[in-house]
Write a protein that holds these residues in place. Sequence first.
Motif, mmCIF file in Angstrom:
data_model
loop_
_atom_site.group_PDB
_atom_site.id
_atom_site.type_symbol
_atom_site.label_atom_id
_atom_site.label_comp_id
_atom_site.label_asym_id
_atom_site.label_seq_id
_atom_site.Cartn_x
_atom_site.Cartn_y
_atom_site.Cartn_z
ATOM 1 N N PHE A 112 95.792 111.011 84.048
ATOM 2 C CA PHE A 112 95.732 112.449 83.787
ATOM 3 C C PHE A 112 95.061 113.222 84.913
ATOM 4 N N ASP A 113 94.038 112.639 85.545
ATOM 5 C CA ASP A 113 93.322 113.389 86.582
ATOM 6 C C ASP A 113 94.138 113.557 87.853
ATOM 7 N N ARG A 114 95.294 112.898 87.930
ATOM 8 C CA ARG A 114 96.170 113.016 89.092
ATOM 9 C C ARG A 114 97.333 113.973 88.849
ATOM 10 N N THR A 115 97.368 114.597 87.679
ATOM 11 C CA THR A 115 98.438 115.535 87.356
ATOM 12 C C THR A 115 98.041 116.959 87.760
ATOM 13 N N PRO A 116 99.026 117.862 87.902
ATOM 14 C CA PRO A 116 98.701 119.250 88.257
ATOM 15 C C PRO A 116 97.985 120.000 87.140
ATOM 16 N N PHE A 117 97.973 119.420 85.941
ATOM 17 C CA PHE A 117 97.426 120.135 84.780
ATOM 18 C C PHE A 117 96.013 119.681 84.426
ATOM 19 N N ASP A 148 89.029 113.730 92.961
ATOM 20 C CA ASP A 148 89.537 114.898 93.685
ATOM 21 C C ASP A 148 88.557 115.259 94.805
ATOM 22 N N ARG A 149 88.831 114.716 95.976
ATOM 23 C CA ARG A 149 87.897 114.852 97.104
ATOM 24 C C ARG A 149 87.930 116.232 97.740
ATOM 25 N N THR A 150 88.967 117.000 97.514
ATOM 26 C CA THR A 150 89.117 118.281 98.209
ATOM 27 C C THR A 150 88.785 119.493 97.341
ATOM 28 N N ALA A 151 88.528 119.295 96.062
ATOM 29 C CA ALA A 151 88.271 120.430 95.168
ATOM 30 C C ALA A 151 86.981 121.142 95.569
ATOM 31 N N PRO A 152 86.991 122.472 95.549
ATOM 32 C CA PRO A 152 85.776 123.220 95.917
ATOM 33 C C PRO A 152 84.725 123.156 94.815
ATOM 34 N N ASN A 153 83.498 123.425 95.186
ATOM 35 C CA ASN A 153 82.398 123.381 94.224
ATOM 36 C C ASN A 153 82.630 124.288 93.025
ATOM 37 N N GLU A 154 83.279 125.429 93.259
ATOM 38 C CA GLU A 154 83.459 126.408 92.190
ATOM 39 C C GLU A 154 84.187 125.822 90.979
ATOM 40 N N ARG A 155 85.105 124.912 91.235
ATOM 41 C CA ARG A 155 85.860 124.327 90.126
ATOM 42 C C ARG A 155 84.953 123.484 89.236
ATOM 43 N N PHE A 156 84.010 122.795 89.839
ATOM 44 C CA PHE A 156 83.081 121.976 89.064
ATOM 45 C C PHE A 156 81.981 122.813 88.426
ATOM 46 N N LEU A 157 81.565 123.857 89.115
ATOM 47 C CA LEU A 157 80.560 124.752 88.525
ATOM 48 C C LEU A 157 81.085 125.386 87.240
ATOM 49 N N ILE A 185 79.479 115.012 88.391
ATOM 50 C CA ILE A 185 79.458 116.283 89.122
ATOM 51 C C ILE A 185 78.223 116.330 90.028
ATOM 52 N N GLY A 186 77.090 115.885 89.513
ATOM 53 C CA GLY A 186 75.859 115.915 90.293
ATOM 54 C C GLY A 186 75.852 114.980 91.484
ATOM 55 N N LYS A 187 76.767 114.025 91.514
ATOM 56 C CA LYS A 187 76.832 113.078 92.625
ATOM 57 C C LYS A 187 77.664 113.576 93.800
ATOM 58 N N ARG A 188 78.393 114.660 93.630
ATOM 59 C CA ARG A 188 79.349 115.063 94.664
ATOM 60 C C ARG A 188 78.680 115.555 95.944
ATOM 61 N N ASN A 189 77.698 116.436 95.796
ATOM 62 C CA ASN A 189 77.011 116.973 96.979
ATOM 63 C C ASN A 189 75.713 117.647 96.533
ATOM 64 N N ARG A 190 74.956 118.131 97.495
ATOM 65 C CA ARG A 190 73.635 118.685 97.174
ATOM 66 C C ARG A 190 73.724 119.948 96.323
ATOM 67 N N VAL A 191 74.708 120.780 96.587
ATOM 68 C CA VAL A 191 74.855 122.022 95.810
ATOM 69 C C VAL A 191 75.117 121.695 94.347
ATOM 70 N N LEU A 192 76.068 120.798 94.107
ATOM 71 C CA LEU A 192 76.397 120.441 92.732
ATOM 72 C C LEU A 192 75.294 119.607 92.094
ATOM 73 N N ASN A 193 74.567 118.856 92.894
ATOM 74 C CA ASN A 193 73.442 118.105 92.364
ATOM 75 C C ASN A 193 72.387 119.052 91.802
ATOM 76 N N ALA A 194 72.077 120.095 92.553
ATOM 77 C CA ALA A 194 71.081 121.068 92.089
ATOM 78 C C ALA A 194 71.568 121.782 90.833
ATOM 79 N N ALA A 195 72.863 122.116 90.811
ATOM 80 C CA ALA A 195 73.421 122.802 89.647
ATOM 81 C C ALA A 195 73.428 121.892 88.422
ATOM 82 N N ALA A 196 73.729 120.610 88.619
ATOM 83 C CA ALA A 196 73.742 119.665 87.510
ATOM 84 C C ALA A 196 72.338 119.463 86.951
ATOM 85 N N ILE A 197 71.340 119.386 87.823
ATOM 86 C CA ILE A 197 69.957 119.232 87.369
ATOM 87 C C ILE A 197 69.517 120.465 86.583
ATOM 88 N N ALA A 198 69.878 121.642 87.058
ATOM 89 C CA ALA A 198 69.534 122.873 86.343
ATOM 90 C C ALA A 198 70.199 122.899 84.967
#
Length: 216
Positions: A112-117, A148-157, A185-198
């Motif tokens: 499912f995570d590989r589909t457009p939906f 999904d290695r290319t998705a921007p942070n906004e999608r996860f936020l 989500i918190g493992k992806r990068n520092r920005v998302l890590n901080a957001a996940a902790i918050a």
Amino acid sequence: MPVMSGAGVTVDEVLGWLRRRASRRNLLGMARYGIRSEKAFGVSIATMGPLVKRLGKDHQLALSLWASGWQEARLIAALIDEPALVTKRQMNDWVRDLDNWAVCDGVCFHLFDRTPFAWDKAAHWARSTREFIRRAGFALMASLSTHDRTAPNERFLAFLPLIEAGASDERNFVKKAVNWALRQIGKRNRVLNAAAIATAEQIRADGSRSGRWIAA
């Protein structure tokens, strides 16, 4: 008996292959881990590996295997289906059939995570009142975070308010998926890590028992 070739294989042949390898001992072991299904052979993923490799990608066979209702057949279906051919209707039909966490996570993580939906379904299913549909929403978030290695942070936020809302769900299979999604989500990068902790801190402050476990 040798593993069958993928060309022209029928659902009955796959089910026969699984039936010959059925194991009551494995079924009991699966039950201890909360994997229960009305139709299961007790065949491990490792045992099915060579068969899956030989079958290759086959959308029509995947549909037939899923329709059989057998747990192992559905796991194989998730592994051999072609994401580009999966429709929204198929995803909705399959998610309504889910009856245990192993098939739920398998189909989300491998297909499912590989589909457009995937992104829309993750958000939609996370709002469901049905246990395994809701789990699928959060499992899909975790899977997207991993693959999904290319998705921007906004999608996860955008997932974080849904995770916070789901954290008060005391059902075991839901809360574990909420925890999984937040951690990935918190493992992806520092920005998302901080957001996940918050988000975890807010979940803990909300005070529910499941929320405290997730936030920890």
